[in-house]
Design an enzyme around this catalytic site. Structure first.
Site, short mmCIF file in Angstrom:
data_model
loop_
_atom_site.label_atom_id
_atom_site.label_comp_id
_atom_site.label_asym_id
_atom_site.label_seq_id
_atom_site.Cartn_x
_atom_site.Cartn_y
_atom_site.Cartn_z
N THR A 1 0.82 -1.22 0.00
CA THR A 1 0.00 0.00 0.00
C THR A 1 0.84 1.26 0.00
OG1 THR A 1 -1.81 -1.12 1.16
CG2 THR A 1 -1.75 1.28 1.32
N SER B 1 1.43 -8.08 -0.93
CA SER B 1 2.00 -8.98 0.08
C SER B 1 1.19 -10.26 0.25
CB SER B 1 2.16 -8.26 1.42
OG SER B 1 0.92 -8.03 2.03
N THR C 1 1.39 -4.82 4.30
CA THR C 1 1.17 -5.15 5.71
C THR C 1 0.61 -6.55 5.94
OG1 THR C 1 -1.03 -4.13 5.68
CG2 THR C 1 0.82 -2.73 6.32
N THR D 1 2.86 -9.49 14.97
CA THR D 1 1.66 -9.99 14.31
C THR D 1 0.78 -8.80 13.93
OG1 THR D 1 -0.12 -11.66 14.46
CG2 THR D 1 0.25 -10.28 16.40
N THR E 1 -0.87 -21.21 20.79
CA THR E 1 -2.15 -20.79 21.35
C THR E 1 -2.82 -19.75 20.46
OG1 THR E 1 -3.25 -19.73 23.22
CG2 THR E 1 -0.96 -19.09 22.81
#
Length: 337
Positions: free
Chosen positions: A13, A59, A90, A161, A270
């Site tokens: 972007t 991406s 991103t 993340t 997790t």
């Protein structure tokens, strides 16, 4: 003499331009724009060389081969620059940052991935601050790590993340604090930064088959039995809580035993943004333990996937892969080696 960095523009972007069909990457546009901007001529901004990929990549389309290309480009130019900035979309930036952290061992200078939620061509864009601060940190600061800089924070790449698709703070490092924060001044958190090394080694990834399975209530494990072939080298399971999975029927046990008999590595992470998986803490993880599952502790899924790619590519013996997956080798998990 000013320090010099290398900017590798892969797409995303940050460099898109308005077209009749919406925002799209335009070859040559990003470099031309940077050269014309007054901010990039200021004394605080380092000198830079610019590499643009062709074609420019969304991406979402990034592959193992693209990770290898970025790593190779950094390795080949490593001695020529004080640091590197990788401009990247991103959506999969955390995967690329994690991958580079494993394939590039022995860093002595920063490699910083950045991008933006709003294109540089827009007036109210986050691109300028993200890119300029990334460039300054890459040129001037001793941070021998692969990082992401976004929204005022520099975070370890293999702890990152994506947490938002539309907020300007798009990334988080849930289980490890930022390496640096940029406000009026840039503040380093030196104790969180890994020690500098002097000898760079580069390990390109082999394109092994790895799957990710997210557990949900009512999951029917028999659906996934067919993917459990001897070609599947690893499966990362996003379990509930501290590493728990349903025990409603025998299909889950069959799936796990099939994976075990095929030599497929089972890694348990997790689903919780914060905290750690711990196989065996609850009875609902006992079948994972019986299948020889590997505990991912507080690794992100992005880190677990790319770390397994790395270890498989190094062609370690199975016993060593199991040990290393549960060990901290690049700052990716909170456990002593």
């Amino acid at each position: 003499m000013k320090n010099r960095i290398c900017i590798i523009y892969t797409g995303g972007t940050i460099g898109m331009k308005e077209t009749p069909y919406g925002y799209a990457p335009v070859p040559g546009y990003m470099e031309k724009t940077l050269r014309s901007m007054q901010e990039f001529k200021e004394a605080e901004v380092p000198d830079y060389d610019f590499i643009e990929y062709a074609p420019l990549l969304d991406s979402s389309n990034i592959t193992v081969e693209n990770w290898n290309q970025i790593g190779k480009d950094i390795r080949e130019r490593y001695c020529d620059y004080d640091g590197f900035v990788v401009m990247h979309g991103t959506d999969t930036m955390a995967y690329t940052a994690s991958a580079l952290s494993f394939m590039l061992q022995g860093l002595s200078k920063p490699i910083i991935l950045t991008g933006s939620q709003i294109p540089l061509c827009k007036v109210r864009s986050d691109a300028r601050e993200n890119l300029i601060t990334s460039m300054i940190i890459a040129a001037e600061y001793s941070i021998p790590e692969v990082c992401i800089y976004f929204g005022g924070k520099l975070i370890r790449g293999n702890r990152s993340t994506k947490v938002s698709s539309d907020m300007l703070i798009a990334f988080d490092s849930p289980n490890y604090g930022p390496l640096a924060e940029a406000g009026v001044n840039i503040t380093l958190h030196q104790k969180r930064i890994r020690a500098e090394s002097k000898e760079l080694t580069f390990c390109p990834f082999e394109n092994n088959q790895i799957a990710v399975l997210k557990i949900f209530p009512g999951i029917q494990f028999e659906i996934f039995e067919n993917i459990m072939t001897d070609k599947l080298k690893g499966i990362v399971i996003e379990a509930f809580g501290a590493g728990n999975i349903p025990q409603n029927d025998d299909s889950m046990i069959r799936m796990l035993q099939k994976a075990k008999s095929n030599g497929t590595y089972i890694i348990v992470c997790t689903q919780c943004p914060r905290g750690s998986a711990t196989i065996g803490q609850y009875e609902t993880s006992k079948h994972l333990a019986e299948a020889g599952a590997i505990c991912g502790f507080d690794m992100t899924v992005e880190a677990a996937v790319t770390k397994l790619y790395y270890l498989l590519s190094r062609q370690y013996e199975p016993k060593e892969i199991r040990i290393l997956m549960e060990s901290d080798i690049r700052g990716e998990l909170s456990r002593d080696v």
